[in-house]
Design an enzyme around this catalytic site. Structure first.
Site, mmCIF file in Angstrom:
data_model
loop_
_atom_site.group_PDB
_atom_site.id
_atom_site.type_symbol
_atom_site.label_atom_id
_atom_site.label_comp_id
_atom_site.label_asym_id
_atom_site.label_seq_id
_atom_site.Cartn_x
_atom_site.Cartn_y
_atom_site.Cartn_z
ATOM 1 N N ASP A 7 40.983 29.688 28.199
ATOM 2 C CA ASP A 7 40.646 28.156 27.810
ATOM 3 C C ASP A 7 39.726 27.588 29.032
ATOM 4 O O ASP A 7 39.601 26.437 29.223
ATOM 5 C CB ASP A 7 41.926 27.308 28.049
ATOM 6 C CG ASP A 7 42.719 27.607 29.543
ATOM 7 O OD1 ASP A 7 42.199 28.332 30.104
ATOM 8 O OD2 ASP A 7 43.708 26.869 29.909
ATOM 9 N N HIS A 59 37.591 49.262 33.616
ATOM 10 C CA HIS A 59 37.211 49.481 35.219
ATOM 11 C C HIS A 59 36.368 50.863 35.202
ATOM 12 O O HIS A 59 35.929 51.458 36.131
ATOM 13 C CB HIS A 59 38.479 50.048 35.816
ATOM 14 C CG HIS A 59 39.258 49.385 36.430
ATOM 15 N ND1 HIS A 59 40.494 49.104 37.201
ATOM 16 C CD2 HIS A 59 39.070 47.618 36.322
ATOM 17 C CE1 HIS A 59 41.093 48.098 37.513
ATOM 18 N NE2 HIS A 59 40.127 46.965 36.977
ATOM 19 N N THR A 60 35.630 51.050 34.098
ATOM 20 C CA THR A 60 34.690 52.065 33.798
ATOM 21 C C THR A 60 33.212 51.533 34.469
ATOM 22 O O THR A 60 32.333 52.136 34.463
ATOM 23 C CB THR A 60 34.349 52.283 32.356
ATOM 24 O OG1 THR A 60 33.458 53.500 32.422
ATOM 25 C CG2 THR A 60 33.818 51.507 31.568
ATOM 26 N N HIS A 76 40.779 37.283 33.470
ATOM 27 C CA HIS A 76 41.585 36.593 34.702
ATOM 28 C C HIS A 76 41.719 35.094 33.969
ATOM 29 O O HIS A 76 42.813 34.441 34.312
ATOM 30 C CB HIS A 76 40.788 36.321 36.019
ATOM 31 C CG HIS A 76 41.121 37.668 36.805
ATOM 32 N ND1 HIS A 76 41.245 37.784 38.189
ATOM 33 C CD2 HIS A 76 40.893 39.026 36.528
ATOM 34 C CE1 HIS A 76 41.064 38.654 38.730
ATOM 35 N NE2 HIS A 76 41.462 39.602 37.722
ATOM 36 N N ASP A 77 40.872 34.701 33.108
ATOM 37 C CA ASP A 77 41.027 33.452 32.473
ATOM 38 C C ASP A 77 42.176 33.505 31.446
ATOM 39 O O ASP A 77 42.911 32.737 31.370
ATOM 40 C CB ASP A 77 39.837 33.184 31.692
ATOM 41 C CG ASP A 77 39.733 31.688 31.044
ATOM 42 O OD1 ASP A 77 40.369 30.563 31.652
ATOM 43 O OD2 ASP A 77 39.358 31.580 29.856
ATOM 44 N N GLY A 94 45.944 31.178 28.787
ATOM 45 C CA GLY A 94 45.478 31.628 27.569
ATOM 46 C C GLY A 94 43.715 31.442 27.880
ATOM 47 O O GLY A 94 43.434 31.032 29.095
ATOM 48 N N ASN A 123 41.256 35.638 42.549
ATOM 49 C CA ASN A 123 39.893 35.441 42.575
ATOM 50 C C ASN A 123 39.115 34.956 43.691
ATOM 51 O O ASN A 123 37.966 35.136 43.768
ATOM 52 C CB ASN A 123 40.343 33.894 41.810
ATOM 53 C CG ASN A 123 40.641 34.218 40.353
ATOM 54 O OD1 ASN A 123 40.545 35.542 39.671
ATOM 55 N ND2 ASN A 123 41.422 33.512 39.816
ATOM 56 N N GLU A 183 41.993 27.484 39.913
ATOM 57 C CA GLU A 183 42.455 28.969 39.834
ATOM 58 C C GLU A 183 41.271 29.787 40.772
ATOM 59 O O GLU A 183 41.563 30.845 41.055
ATOM 60 C CB GLU A 183 42.091 29.581 38.541
ATOM 61 C CG GLU A 183 43.145 28.917 37.728
ATOM 62 C CD GLU A 183 43.196 29.088 36.130
ATOM 63 O OE1 GLU A 183 42.509 30.069 35.730
ATOM 64 O OE2 GLU A 183 43.781 28.477 35.329
ATOM 65 N N PRO A 232 47.991 41.321 37.294
ATOM 66 C CA PRO A 232 48.199 42.407 37.952
ATOM 67 C C PRO A 232 47.659 42.736 39.043
ATOM 68 O O PRO A 232 46.205 42.784 38.745
ATOM 69 C CB PRO A 232 48.437 43.506 36.666
ATOM 70 C CG PRO A 232 47.664 42.920 35.658
ATOM 71 C CD PRO A 232 47.679 41.626 35.888
ATOM 72 N N ARG A 260 35.696 40.467 34.081
ATOM 73 C CA ARG A 260 36.904 40.139 34.589
ATOM 74 C C ARG A 260 37.228 38.667 34.650
ATOM 75 O O ARG A 260 38.334 38.208 34.535
ATOM 76 C CB ARG A 260 36.464 40.494 36.098
ATOM 77 C CG ARG A 260 37.442 40.754 37.127
ATOM 78 C CD ARG A 260 37.307 41.240 38.467
ATOM 79 N NE ARG A 260 38.600 41.295 39.456
ATOM 80 C CZ ARG A 260 38.640 40.332 40.376
ATOM 81 N NH1 ARG A 260 37.887 39.214 40.444
ATOM 82 N NH2 ARG A 260 39.483 40.246 41.156
ATOM 83 N N ASP A 287 34.545 53.567 39.020
ATOM 84 C CA ASP A 287 34.524 54.620 38.089
ATOM 85 C C ASP A 287 33.353 55.630 38.950
ATOM 86 O O ASP A 287 32.256 55.106 39.258
ATOM 87 C CB ASP A 287 33.620 54.366 36.685
ATOM 88 C CG ASP A 287 33.402 55.770 36.175
ATOM 89 O OD1 ASP A 287 33.690 56.907 36.417
ATOM 90 O OD2 ASP A 287 32.755 55.730 35.310
#
Length: 319
Positions: A75, A194-195, A67-68, A73, A95, A89, A164, A63, A239
């Site tokens: 980074d 998300h498994t 999210h990075d 990009g 986050n 962030e 999202p 994750r 899951d």
């Protein structure tokens, strides 16, 4: 003369193209082969220990990487701590109180620095740790292109707008992934992350109490630990079948209307991704292969290379 002129122009174009590639840099699988030969062994060792201690850590690192990469990009901007003059962030809505695993990246970085000082970026460490976390939980492996450099800044606004949320519609998901150069198929296979992992009650409460395209028994199970009010931070596995195994069970969940997030079930709800979801639910090998390819594509989002950015000595702060 005209022929020689054309050849000279072509050669000049070729030289300029090569110079451009050199300036911008290219990610390569063997980037640290000579400068830090023990890198991948170190990453694998620390990740093995971390996941043995807590299986959920594989999902947490994955994750972090996602999210990075979706904010300016891949980074390592997400790893930067806030300072009196800079807000990074980590405190962004997606986050805050949820992004985790920073200490594992720090542990890897410490060992890498001891082996090859000021050589390997935090961005590349995060990319490798993500791959190993997935693989250690039973998922695929892949060659990770390397050569990223670390950002000297981060974007709070980008983290708040580019990621999202759990209430996203299918069209929103497709659009937000498209902005990053990823296709609808990439989006659907990367959602298979998300498994593994867990979610807080506040992010799926509305789905289990108010939505109709949900398995009644599944909704009742989740309502036992996520009431209509309170218990916002109570965790549940995303899951329901095999939350600590990286497999295709997430797609089986969706076919059975057991998606935990609204955004999960949107992938299988009479829309454009239904056929692909059905394929993944019955073909684990196809999912694994497509996931590995999509992760390489994700990791190629706007990396800093060449002389851009820096090689942080401490992932939490700029040099």
């Amino acid at each position: 003369m005209a022929t020689f002129s054309c050849i000279n122009k072509f050669l000049a174009f070729l030289v300029l193209s090569l110079l451009a590639c050199s300036a911008h840099g290219q990610l390569t699988n063997n980037f640290y082969q000579k400068t830090c030969p023990k890198l991948e062994t170190i990453v694998r060792s620390v990740m093995t220990q971390a996941i043995a201690k807590e299986a959920r850590m594989g999902a947490s690192i994955l994750r972090l990487f996602f999210h990075d990469c979706f904010v300016n990009g891949c980074d390592a901007g997400i790893l930067l701590d806030d300072t009196p003059t800079f807000t990074g962030e980590k405190s962004a809505g997606p986050n805050a109180n949820s992004a985790r695993g920073f200490e594992v990246i720090d542990a890897i970085k410490a060992q890498v620095e001891a082996s090859c000082n000021a050589t390997v970026s935090c961005a590349d460490i995060l990319a490798l740790a993500t791959r190993d976390g997935v693989n250690l939980l039973g998922g695929p492996t892949w060659n990770v292109p390397l050569g990223r450099r670390d950002a000297r800044t981060a974007s709070l606004s980008g983290a708040n707008s580019n990621l999202p949320g759990p209430g996203s519609s299918l069209s929103t998901l497709i659009s937000m992934f498209s902005t990053q150069g990823l296709t609808a198929r990439d989006m659907t296979v990367l959602s298979g992350a998300h498994t593994i992992g867990q979610a807080r009650c506040q992010f799926f409460r509305n789905r289990i109490f108010n939505e109709n395209n949900i398995n009644a028994s599944f909704a009742g199970l989740r309502q036992q630990t996520c009431p209509q009010s309170g218990s916002d931070n109570t965790l549940a596995p995303i899951d329901v079948r095999s939350p600590n195994s990286f497999d295709n069970a997430y797609y089986v969940d969706l076919v059975n209307k057991q998606g935990l997030f609204h955004s999960d079930q949107e992938l299988f709800n009479g829309g454009s991704q239904d056929n692909l979801i059905t394929q993944y639910s019955t073909n684990a090998a196809l999912f694994a292969s497509d996931f590995a390819k999509a992760m390489v594509k994700l990791g190629n989002i706007k990396p800093l290379t060449g002389k851009n950015g820096e090689i942080r000595l401490n992932c939490k702060k700029v040099n």
